[in-house]
Structure formats: C-alpha cells, structure tokens
Design an enzyme around this catalytic site. Structure first.
Site, PDB file in Angstrom:
ATOM      1  N   ARG A 226       0.858  -1.178   0.000  1.00  0.00           N
ATOM      2  CA  ARG A 226       0.000   0.000   0.000  1.00  0.00           C
ATOM      3  C   ARG A 226       0.897   1.231   0.000  1.00  0.00           C
ATOM      4  O   ARG A 226       1.989   1.221   0.591  1.00  0.00           O
ATOM      5  CB  ARG A 226      -0.866   0.031   1.268  1.00  0.00           C
ATOM      6  CG  ARG A 226      -2.080  -0.921   1.250  1.00  0.00           C
ATOM      7  CD  ARG A 226      -3.163  -0.431   0.331  1.00  0.00           C
ATOM      8  NE  ARG A 226      -4.376  -1.245   0.389  1.00  0.00           N
ATOM      9  CZ  ARG A 226      -4.581  -2.327  -0.362  1.00  0.00           C
ATOM     10  NH1 ARG A 226      -3.642  -2.739  -1.189  1.00  0.00           N
ATOM     11  NH2 ARG A 226      -5.719  -2.992  -0.273  1.00  0.00           N
ATOM     12  N   GLU A 255      -3.961   7.428  -4.409  1.00  0.00           N
ATOM     13  CA  GLU A 255      -4.266   6.910  -5.754  1.00  0.00           C
ATOM     14  C   GLU A 255      -5.637   7.422  -6.198  1.00  0.00           C
ATOM     15  O   GLU A 255      -6.531   7.530  -5.371  1.00  0.00           O
ATOM     16  CB  GLU A 255      -4.284   5.377  -5.724  1.00  0.00           C
ATOM     17  CG  GLU A 255      -2.958   4.730  -5.447  1.00  0.00           C
ATOM     18  CD  GLU A 255      -3.089   3.239  -5.218  1.00  0.00           C
ATOM     19  OE1 GLU A 255      -4.176   2.678  -5.463  1.00  0.00           O
ATOM     20  OE2 GLU A 255      -2.118   2.632  -4.765  1.00  0.00           O
ATOM     21  N   HIS A 273      -1.454   0.221  -9.605  1.00  0.00           N
ATOM     22  CA  HIS A 273      -2.105  -0.707  -8.663  1.00  0.00           C
ATOM     23  C   HIS A 273      -2.722  -1.880  -9.432  1.00  0.00           C
ATOM     24  O   HIS A 273      -3.914  -2.157  -9.337  1.00  0.00           O
ATOM     25  CB  HIS A 273      -3.172   0.026  -7.860  1.00  0.00           C
ATOM     26  CG  HIS A 273      -3.523  -0.679  -6.582  1.00  0.00           C
ATOM     27  ND1 HIS A 273      -3.965  -0.019  -5.465  1.00  0.00           N
ATOM     28  CD2 HIS A 273      -3.512  -1.988  -6.256  1.00  0.00           C
ATOM     29  CE1 HIS A 273      -4.205  -0.898  -4.492  1.00  0.00           C
ATOM     30  NE2 HIS A 273      -3.938  -2.096  -4.947  1.00  0.00           N
TER      31      HIS A 273
HETATM   32  C1  8YV Z   1      -7.155  -4.232  -5.193  1.00  0.00           C
HETATM   33  C2  8YV Z   1      -5.592  -4.942  -3.651  1.00  0.00           C
HETATM   34  O1  8YV Z   1      -8.075  -4.719  -4.307  1.00  0.00           O
HETATM   35  O2  8YV Z   1      -6.481  -7.016  -3.019  1.00  0.00           O
HETATM   36  C3  8YV Z   1      -6.044  -5.927  -2.633  1.00  0.00           C
HETATM   37  O3  8YV Z   1      -5.914  -5.577  -1.425  1.00  0.00           O
HETATM   38  O4  8YV Z   1      -4.980  -3.968  -3.341  1.00  0.00           O
HETATM   39  C4  8YV Z   1      -5.965  -5.108  -5.068  1.00  0.00           C
HETATM   40  O5  8YV Z   1      -6.195  -6.422  -5.458  1.00  0.00           O
HETATM   41  C5  8YV Z   1      -7.713  -4.099  -6.538  1.00  0.00           C
HETATM   42  O6  8YV Z   1      -7.615  -2.749  -6.774  1.00  0.00           O
HETATM   43  C6  8YV Z   1      -9.145  -4.573  -6.689  1.00  0.00           C
HETATM   44  O7  8YV Z   1      -9.942  -4.102  -5.666  1.00  0.00           O
END
Ligand code: 8YV
Length: 311
Positions: A226, A255, A273
């Site tokens: 993150r 983001e 991302h």
């Molecule tokens: C996002 C992610 O979720 O799984 C996670 O925690 O950061 C990614 O897979 C993606 O942007 C779909 O929500």
C-alpha cells in the site's frame, strides 16, 4: 427478492452486470432522498483500494455485511462495522499468484531497465549509442517485508533466480529463509527490499528515511503493498538524490492522484495498482466476494470473514 447492496468504489460495467445478476445493487446517489431504499440495504460491496469513511455506515440500519473484492481491508472502518454487528469479508488466496508474479515482474523490469529499453528502441536512439548496462537479479540479497501468503508466494517465485532470501515480520515462521526481526538490519543486508505487508495504521510509514538509508545507494525498493506503508516524501527525496538506486511502485498515497514528482524520476518504475489486475484473478476475486455475500445471506455465515478489532 434479491438482497439490496450498496456499491462503494468504481466497478466496470461487466463487473456490475455480474453483481446485479445475483443482487440488487445501488450506488450512493440512489440512496439520497430515499429513506426506504436506505433502510433496505443489507450489504455493501466494495473494492480494497477504496476507502470507506465510518460515517458511510450511518443510516444503514439493516446493514449486515461488507464484502470487498480484494485481500486488503485497510480501507474498511472495521471498528464501525464491529460496533454495528456487521461482518466484513475479503478475498484472500485467489490473488496470491497474480500479485507475486507482478512483484517479480516489476523487480526484473526495474533492475534490467525494461521501460527505458522500450523507449530507447522506439526513439531510434539505438542508432546513435549503446543502451546502458543494467543490474542482474541472480545472486542478489532480497529482503521481503511481510511474509504472509503473498510474501511467501513472492519468495517461492524469486528462489529459482538464485537470490539470497530473508524476511522481516512479526515473528519467525521457521521458513527456509533467514528471519530478521529488525527491519533496519534487513535493509542493511539487502540489495532489494520487497514490501508486501498489509496496509493500515500498524504499517503506516514503515519504510521511512532510516530504512531507505540502510538499503543504501545500491539498493532497490519494490512496493506491492500500500502507498501508506512508505514515507513518500522520504522515498522521493532518496530517489532524487540517488540515496537508493531505484524503486518499482504499484501503489501510492492518494491513488490515482500520484505525486507528480514521481513522473520525472528515471530511477522509478511506476504501475497503476495492477498487481491483482489479471482477467483470471479479478474474476476469482469477484466470485469469492459474491459467494461470501450469497453464503452469508443464505446461511448466516461468510466464507472468508476478516478478524474485527476487539477494542
Ligand atoms: C485491489 C488490492 O483490491 O487485493 C487488494 O488488497 O490492493 C488489489 O487487489 C484491486 O484494486 C481490486 O480491488
């Protein structure tokens, strides 16, 4: 009657269609001025990269479950959910391979200067001068910050590259890789740090100027976790002044409004991302999120609930 869901976060039309095949799905605007609809909402479906403010749960008296399409749940107000008796679910496991292979891809792309090489050939510069030598991965010391499911999947994929693997985390898991309880010591003894800890308050700013200084001028950082885990001001400063050699970043603070100073950094590889962003994986994530909702509404139990804070 299909359960009534509130949708928080953006979903592409095809994804929405799949949600609406199984549930009635409403966006926040539809609830404005419609108390009856608001009172009928029993579930929320969201994305892990979407932050839900605690107050978004207000005035949803029938809310029982929040299902996110992703493994991270740092954007969900867990205490507010707990206080309201709301179950929270995520989608662990189904995205390990996609995120892990993308971390390896970003690392190789960064070390071997893949983005620059593409621009070099397209620009015609090849006719004028040689492309600069890159850095190899084999034989490098790779420190993994966070040895959860995805951290383990990254280690498994990196091992065949003849790298020396070590990891930092809350406790020694007795793995084949060296455990380091001190992050500064891990950074000092690493050529590459791969950051894959969960987001949230416990890891906010974990990768700070001290860690970057320990990683050093020949060191590389990969962040697949993150944006909040890294002190971005310290990272930008370290990259600008070449106090680290480079960084590959799939996640950022705020983001998609990425700090524009990243755009001028030749020693940064930037991605939107997209770690879990494959057709297969996002399909599996959505299926698991919807299966969580269906299981909960039909049996009262969710398939992959997340632990809610005790206090
Ligand atoms: C996002 C992610 O979720 O799984 C996670 O925690 O950061 C990614 O897979 C993606 O942007 C779909 O929500």
């Amino acid at each position: 009657m299909k359960p009534q869901l509130l949708r928080l976060g953006d979903f592409p039309p095809k994804v929405l269609a799949r949600i609406e095949a199984r549930f009635s799905c409403h966006d926040p605007a539809a609830l404005e001025g419609s108390p009856a609809l608001r009172e009928s909402i029993t579930g929320i479906i969201t994305r892990s990269d979407h932050v839900i403010p605690p107050e978004a749960l207000d005035d949803l008296p029938a809310l029982r479950i929040i299902a996110t399409t992703g493994v991270g749940y740092d954007g969900i107000p867990l205490a507010a959910a707990r206080d309201r008796g709301v179950v929270v679910t995520n989608t662990p496991g189904v995205l390990n391979a996609a995120v892990a292979e993308f971390a390896v891809a970003m690392l190789l792309g960064l070390l071997r200067k893949l983005p620059e090489s593409d621009r070099y050939v397209r620009s015609g510069a090849w006719k004028k001068d040689d492309f600069p030598l890159a850095i190899g991965l084999s034989g490098k010391r790779v420190g993994i910050v966070g040895m959860g499911r995805i951290g383990k999947a990254i280690a498994e994929r990196l091992a065949p590259f003849q790298v020396e693997l070590a990891y930092y985390g809350r406790h020694d898991q007795g793995l084949d890789y060296r455990y380091e309880a001190d992050l500064i010591k891990l950074a000092t003894a690493s050529d590459v740090l791969v950051v894959v800890v969960p987001g949230g308050a416990a890891t906010a700013g974990l990768i700070d100027d001290r860690v970057l200084a320990a990683l050093g001028a020949d060191g590389y950082l990969v962040n697949i976790a993150r944006g909040t885990v890294v002190d971005e001001e310290a990272l930008i400063n370290a990259l600008q002044n070449r106090r680290i050699a480079g960084a590959a970043l799939d996640v950022f603070r705020n983001e998609p409004d990425v700090d524009p100073r990243f755009f001028t950094l030749e020693n940064a590889l930037l991605a939107p991302h997209m770690g879990s962003g494959t057709v297969e994986t996002r399909g599996a994530m959505l299926r698991l999120a919807l299966d969580n909702l269906e299981s909960f509404f039909s049996t009262g139990t969710a398939l992959t609930p997340v632990p809610l804070p005790k206090d």
